[in-house]
Design an enzyme around this catalytic site. Structure first.
Site, short mmCIF file in Angstrom:
data_model
loop_
_atom_site.label_atom_id
_atom_site.label_comp_id
_atom_site.label_asym_id
_atom_site.label_seq_id
_atom_site.Cartn_x
_atom_site.Cartn_y
_atom_site.Cartn_z
N CYS A 112 63.42 64.55 52.82
CA CYS A 112 62.71 65.17 53.91
C CYS A 112 61.39 64.29 54.32
O CYS A 112 60.66 64.43 55.14
CB CYS A 112 61.92 66.45 53.30
SG CYS A 112 63.42 67.51 53.00
N HIS A 238 55.94 69.20 56.59
CA HIS A 238 57.46 69.53 56.47
C HIS A 238 57.38 71.18 56.54
O HIS A 238 56.80 71.82 55.90
CB HIS A 238 57.85 68.88 55.33
CG HIS A 238 59.35 69.33 55.03
ND1 HIS A 238 60.22 69.16 55.80
CD2 HIS A 238 59.88 69.53 53.62
CE1 HIS A 238 61.34 69.47 55.22
NE2 HIS A 238 61.21 69.78 53.90
N ASN A 269 64.76 74.54 57.76
CA ASN A 269 64.57 73.36 57.17
C ASN A 269 65.43 72.11 57.53
O ASN A 269 66.64 72.22 57.31
CB ASN A 269 64.70 73.67 55.55
CG ASN A 269 64.00 72.33 54.80
OD1 ASN A 269 64.20 71.14 55.54
ND2 ASN A 269 63.76 72.43 53.58
O1 UT7 Z 1 62.85 70.53 51.72
C1 UT7 Z 1 62.97 70.38 50.43
C2 UT7 Z 1 61.60 70.93 49.69
N1 UT7 Z 1 61.95 72.35 49.25
C3 UT7 Z 1 61.13 73.34 49.23
O2 UT7 Z 1 59.85 73.29 49.61
C4 UT7 Z 1 61.43 74.67 48.34
C5 UT7 Z 1 60.55 75.13 47.89
N2 UT7 Z 1 60.81 76.43 47.33
C6 UT7 Z 1 61.07 77.66 47.88
O3 UT7 Z 1 60.97 77.76 49.45
C7 UT7 Z 1 61.47 79.01 47.49
O4 UT7 Z 1 61.23 78.73 45.90
C8 UT7 Z 1 62.71 79.55 48.02
C9 UT7 Z 1 62.72 79.98 49.33
C10 UT7 Z 1 64.02 78.36 47.88
C11 UT7 Z 1 63.29 80.75 46.85
O5 UT7 Z 1 62.06 81.88 46.98
P1 UT7 Z 1 61.66 82.39 45.64
O6 UT7 Z 1 60.56 83.13 45.98
O7 UT7 Z 1 61.32 81.20 44.68
O8 UT7 Z 1 63.02 83.12 45.02
P2 UT7 Z 1 63.70 82.82 43.73
O9 UT7 Z 1 64.66 81.77 43.69
O10 UT7 Z 1 62.91 83.01 42.64
O11 UT7 Z 1 64.69 84.16 43.68
C12 UT7 Z 1 64.16 85.55 43.54
C13 UT7 Z 1 65.13 86.66 43.45
C14 UT7 Z 1 66.18 86.34 42.56
O12 UT7 Z 1 66.75 87.46 42.22
P3 UT7 Z 1 66.35 88.07 40.85
O13 UT7 Z 1 66.81 87.14 39.79
O14 UT7 Z 1 64.92 88.18 40.80
O15 UT7 Z 1 67.20 89.27 40.77
C15 UT7 Z 1 67.37 85.66 43.55
O16 UT7 Z 1 68.76 85.82 43.22
O17 UT7 Z 1 65.68 86.70 44.74
C16 UT7 Z 1 67.06 86.44 44.86
N3 UT7 Z 1 67.54 85.65 45.96
C17 UT7 Z 1 67.89 86.22 47.12
N4 UT7 Z 1 68.04 87.47 47.54
C18 UT7 Z 1 68.40 87.69 48.89
C19 UT7 Z 1 67.62 84.39 46.29
N5 UT7 Z 1 67.96 84.11 47.25
C20 UT7 Z 1 68.11 85.12 47.91
C21 UT7 Z 1 68.47 85.55 49.23
N6 UT7 Z 1 68.70 86.78 49.67
N7 UT7 Z 1 68.85 84.65 50.27
#
Ligand code: UT7
EC number: 2.3.1.180
Length: 313
Positions: A112, A238, A269
């Site tokens: 990225c 980014h 992204n």
């Molecule tokens: O370009 C490369 C650089 N990358 C980045 O900058 C990414 C940085 N990270 C992020 O942007 C965030 O961490 C994400 C958007 C990728 C994820 O968001 P989050 O708030 O960290 O969610 P999480 O992974 O902690 O998941 C929270 C919950 C989980 O469920 P439980 O375990 O709490 O029941 C996931 O299974 O949300 C669930 N979940 C979803 N639910 C509905 C994960 N993806 C989804 C989804 N729809 N698409």
């Protein structure tokens, strides 16, 4: 010449728009979750178009806007981590399609952070007198790398390309680059699988790293350009997650009227394309504060980062 400047921008996005409602039919997700956690509403998906097609589309617009002839371009760099073609490089393919007759052409993969890395590389080339004009492109087909069964990652990604023409000048309008990497975190964002690689990341770890480390990196890029964050008229980081953009900019001492890119809402992204795509779209809408300092920077796989202050064209 003691510096270089961005003289023109261009971008290309595929026509097909994938909404959050479309994704609801593919994986167990919903519009509310995606908007709340990422800010993303839509992303563009390339069906028949390749990375080279999108890179050429963006580059053709930037070249036309610059008023330069193809023969003026001495260097073409394409930042990409999703191109399948290894040889000829995407840069050489773009040069061939745009009749750029004699430029040094190569692709660069810094995930990225690729576009800002490529811009610094071109700036250094022009400062060294090895070319007078360069074409720098970020182009990605992230939809090829998406695991469309993984709701945690597929909802994030989009396709597109952005391009900049830069020219040697007596005054430096592309500031010194701030770049680096943290190899202890090189598993945080990755492509898994050799023949059919798929995007994967430790989302929360990257989120925590980005919101805690990026403000200091952004301030350092300003310091190296001889300004403070308060002097910035615009910030184009980014486009990975609107929450990261907002958390990071909240931590910086900024002017009230600073313009902050939020193209992630429309484009998702797009990895190395995200910064030039957002910049070029802002320029097209007349939002880019021409002649004023704009901080551009990006971070991702590596974990690596790169950024600089540019004078908006
Ligand atoms: O370009 C490369 C650089 N990358 C980045 O900058 C990414 C940085 N990270 C992020 O942007 C965030 O961490 C994400 C958007 C990728 C994820 O968001 P989050 O708030 O960290 O969610 P999480 O992974 O902690 O998941 C929270 C919950 C989980 O469920 P439980 O375990 O709490 O029941 C996931 O299974 O949300 C669930 N979940 C979803 N639910 C509905 C994960 N993806 C989804 C989804 N729809 N698409």
């Amino acid at each position: 010449m003691s510096g270089s400047r961005v003289v023109a921008l261009g971008h290309h996005q595929p026509q097909r728009v994938m909404t959050n409602a479309d994704l609801e039919k593919m994986v167990d997700t919903n519009d509310e979750w995606i908007r709340q956690r990422t800010g993303i509403a839509t992303r563009h998906i390339a069906d028949d178009e390749s990375v080279a097609d999108m890179a050429t589309g963006a580059a053709a617009k930037a070249l036309a806007a610059s008023g330069l002839a193809p023969s003026d371009i001495g260097q073409v760099i394409v930042a990409t981590c999703s191109a399948i073609d290894r040889c000829p490089s995407i840069a050489a393919q773009v040069a061939g399609r745009l009749n750029i007759p004699a430029a040094v052409c190569f692709d660069l993969n810094n995930a990225c952070a690729g576009f800002c890395t490529a811009l610094a590389t071109a700036d250094h080339t022009l400062r060294a007198g090895a070319a007078r004009h360069a074409l720098v492109i970020g182009a990605e087909k992230m939809s090829d790398l998406a695991d469309w069964t993984d709701r945690a990652s597929c909802i994030l990604l989009g396709d597109g390309a952005g391009a900049a023409i830069i020219s040697a000048t007596d005054d430096a309008q592309i500031g010194p680059v701030t770049w680096g990497s943290d190899p202890t975190r090189n598993n945080a964002v990755r492509l898994v699988g050799e023949w059919q690689p798929r995007f994967a990341q430790e989302g929360q770890a990257v989120f925590r790293w980005a919101t805690s480390e990026l403000p200091a990196i952004a301030a350092q890029a300003c310091e190296r350009a001889g300004i403070t964050t308060k002097d910035l008229a615009g910030i184009v980081t980014h486009q990975a997650n609107l929450r990261i953009i907002e958390a990071m900019t909240r931590k910086l001492d900024l002017r009230e009227d600073v313009i902050i890119a939020r193209d992630v809402v429309d484009s998702g992204n797009t990895s190395a394309a995200s910064v030039p795509l957002a910049l070029s779209k802002m320029a097209e809408r007349g939002e880019l504060p021409s002649g004023q300092p704009v901080l551009i920077f990006a971070f991702g796989g590596g974990l690596s980062w790169a950024g600089q202050v540019i004078t908006a064209p």
